[in-house]
Design an enzyme around this catalytic site. Structure first.
Site, PDB file in Angstrom:
ATOM      1  N   ARG A   1      38.257  30.321  42.293  1.00 29.53           N
ATOM      2  CA  ARG A   1      38.694  30.094  40.912  1.00 29.53           C
ATOM      3  C   ARG A   1      38.036  31.082  39.954  1.00 29.53           C
ATOM      4  NH1 ARG A   1      37.175  26.288  36.562  1.00 29.53           N
ATOM      5  NH2 ARG A   1      39.052  25.694  35.405  1.00 29.53           N
TER       6      ARG A   1
ATOM      7  N   HIS B   1      44.939  25.956  45.471  1.00 21.17           N
ATOM      8  CA  HIS B   1      44.571  24.587  45.100  1.00 21.17           C
ATOM      9  C   HIS B   1      44.515  23.651  46.299  1.00 21.17           C
ATOM     10  CE1 HIS B   1      45.815  24.965  40.566  1.00 21.17           C
ATOM     11  NE2 HIS B   1      44.758  25.674  40.878  1.00 21.17           N
TER      12      HIS B   1
ATOM     13  N   GLY C   1      41.573  42.147  33.572  1.00 24.92           N
ATOM     14  CA  GLY C   1      41.456  42.697  34.917  1.00 24.92           C
ATOM     15  C   GLY C   1      40.232  42.207  35.664  1.00 24.92           C
TER      16      GLY C   1
ATOM     17  N   ASN D   1      37.105  27.619  31.058  1.00 24.15           N
ATOM     18  CA  ASN D   1      35.896  27.805  31.861  1.00 24.15           C
ATOM     19  C   ASN D   1      34.763  26.845  31.517  1.00 24.15           C
ATOM     20  OD1 ASN D   1      37.095  30.066  33.130  1.00 24.15           O
ATOM     21  ND2 ASN D   1      36.413  31.414  31.468  1.00 24.15           N
TER      22      ASN D   1
ATOM     23  N   HIS E   1      40.125  33.539  37.480  1.00 27.88           N
ATOM     24  CA  HIS E   1      39.913  33.548  36.032  1.00 27.88           C
ATOM     25  C   HIS E   1      39.380  34.894  35.554  1.00 27.88           C
ATOM     26  CE1 HIS E   1      39.936  28.982  34.990  1.00 27.88           C
ATOM     27  NE2 HIS E   1      40.868  29.299  35.870  1.00 27.88           N
TER      28      HIS E   1
END
Length: 319
Positions: free
Chosen positions: A60, A191, A70, A92, A64
């Site tokens: 994750r 997920h 980038g 976050n 993110h």
């Protein structure tokens, strides 16, 4: 300007352009840090043996990171008195985790190859190894990224897809990063591991059968089981496995859950309209192949290369 001087000037510009737009390569550190991949793999194995969820957490983090300017390790930067990072952006804050694992790997890598390997590349390798160690596919990670000196909390707030997003929004947000609708469906398969906080699936388990959206219905028994974890009020940080059959094993059961209207997040269940969901639910090999390809594609989103950025000494701070 004399002709010879102009020639040298334009040659220098050309060389600079080539260095700053250099392509990533899987053998980038073969000579400068030959033990890099084994260092990362061993550290990730130790971390996951201590807590399997960390494989999902690092994956994750990488996702993110890549979606904000980038794959440049900007998500790893701490806030300071003079610097605002991305860790406290809404997607976050109090949910992004695994930073200490990257810190540990960076320390070991610095001991072996001082000032050579970027935090961005460490994160890319750690994300791959976390998937592999939980039973998922492997892929050759393109390397040669450099680390950002900047971060963008506003971009993190606006460009990371929300767990409440509908399919057109998700498709548009992925397209903005050069990723296709197919990439959206296959990357969402990440997920299959990890957990989600109650605050991100409460509306789905309490309200969604009233929205007349066939692609977002929810199995009644599944909703009842999640309500036992997530009350109507309070308990925002209570955790549920993203996929409850094999939550610590990387496999295609995530898609089987969606087919059964048991996707935990709105952004999971809305994928039901994509025929790939049914394909992947019955074909683990196809999912693994496509996931590996999509991860390589995502890892190539706007990397800093050549003389851009820097090689951070500490992943939490610019040099």
């Amino acid at each position: 300007m004399a002709l010879s001087l102009r020639i040298h000037f334009f040659v220098a510009l050309s060389l600079l352009a080539c260095s700053t737009n250099a392509q990533l390569s899987t053998d980038f550190y073969d000579k400068t840090c030959p033990n890099l991949q084994s260092i990362v793999r061993n550290a990730m194995e130790k971390a996951i043996n201590g807590e399997a969820r960390l494989g999902a957490s690092i994956l994750r983090l990488f996702f993110h990171d890549c979606f904000v300017n980038g794959c440049d390790a900007s998500i790893l930067l701490d806030d300071t008195g003079t610097f605002v990072g991305e860790k406290n952006a809404v997607p976050n804050q109090n949910s992004a985790r695994g930073f200490e694992v990257i810190d540990t790997i960076k320390t070991i890598v610095e001991s072996a190859c001082n000032g050579t390997v970027s935090c961005a590349d460490i994160l890319a390798l750690a994300a791959r190894d976390g998937v592999v160690l939980l039973g998922g596919p492997s892929w050759a990670v393109p390397l040669g990224r450099r680390d950002a000196r900047t971060a963008s909390q506003s971009a993190a707030n606006n460009e990371i897809p929300s767990p409440f997003s509908d399919l057109p929004t998700l498709t548009s947000m992925f397209a903005a990063k050069g990723l296709s609708a197919r990439d959206l469906t296959v990357l969402s398969g990440g997920h299959t591991i990890g957990q989600a906080q109650c605050q991100f699936f409460r509306t789905r388990i309490y309200n969604n059968n009233n929205n007349n959206n066939n692609n977002n219905n929810i199995d009644a028994d599944f909703a009842a089981s999640r309500r036992a974890i997530c009350p109507p009020f309070g308990g925002d940080s209570n955790l549920s496995p993203m996929e409850s059959l094999t939550p610590n094993h990387f496999d295609n059961y995530y898609y089987s859950e969606i087919v059964a209207n048991r996707g935990l997040l709105d952004s999971d269940q809305v994928l039901l309209s994509d025929p790939l969901v049914t394909t992947y639910s019955t074909n683990n090999a196809a999912f693994f192949t496509d996931f590996a390809d999509a991860m390589v594609k995502m890892s190539n989103i706007s990397p800093l290369t050549g003389t851009s950025g820097e090689i951070r000494k500490n992943c939490r701070l610019v040099n």
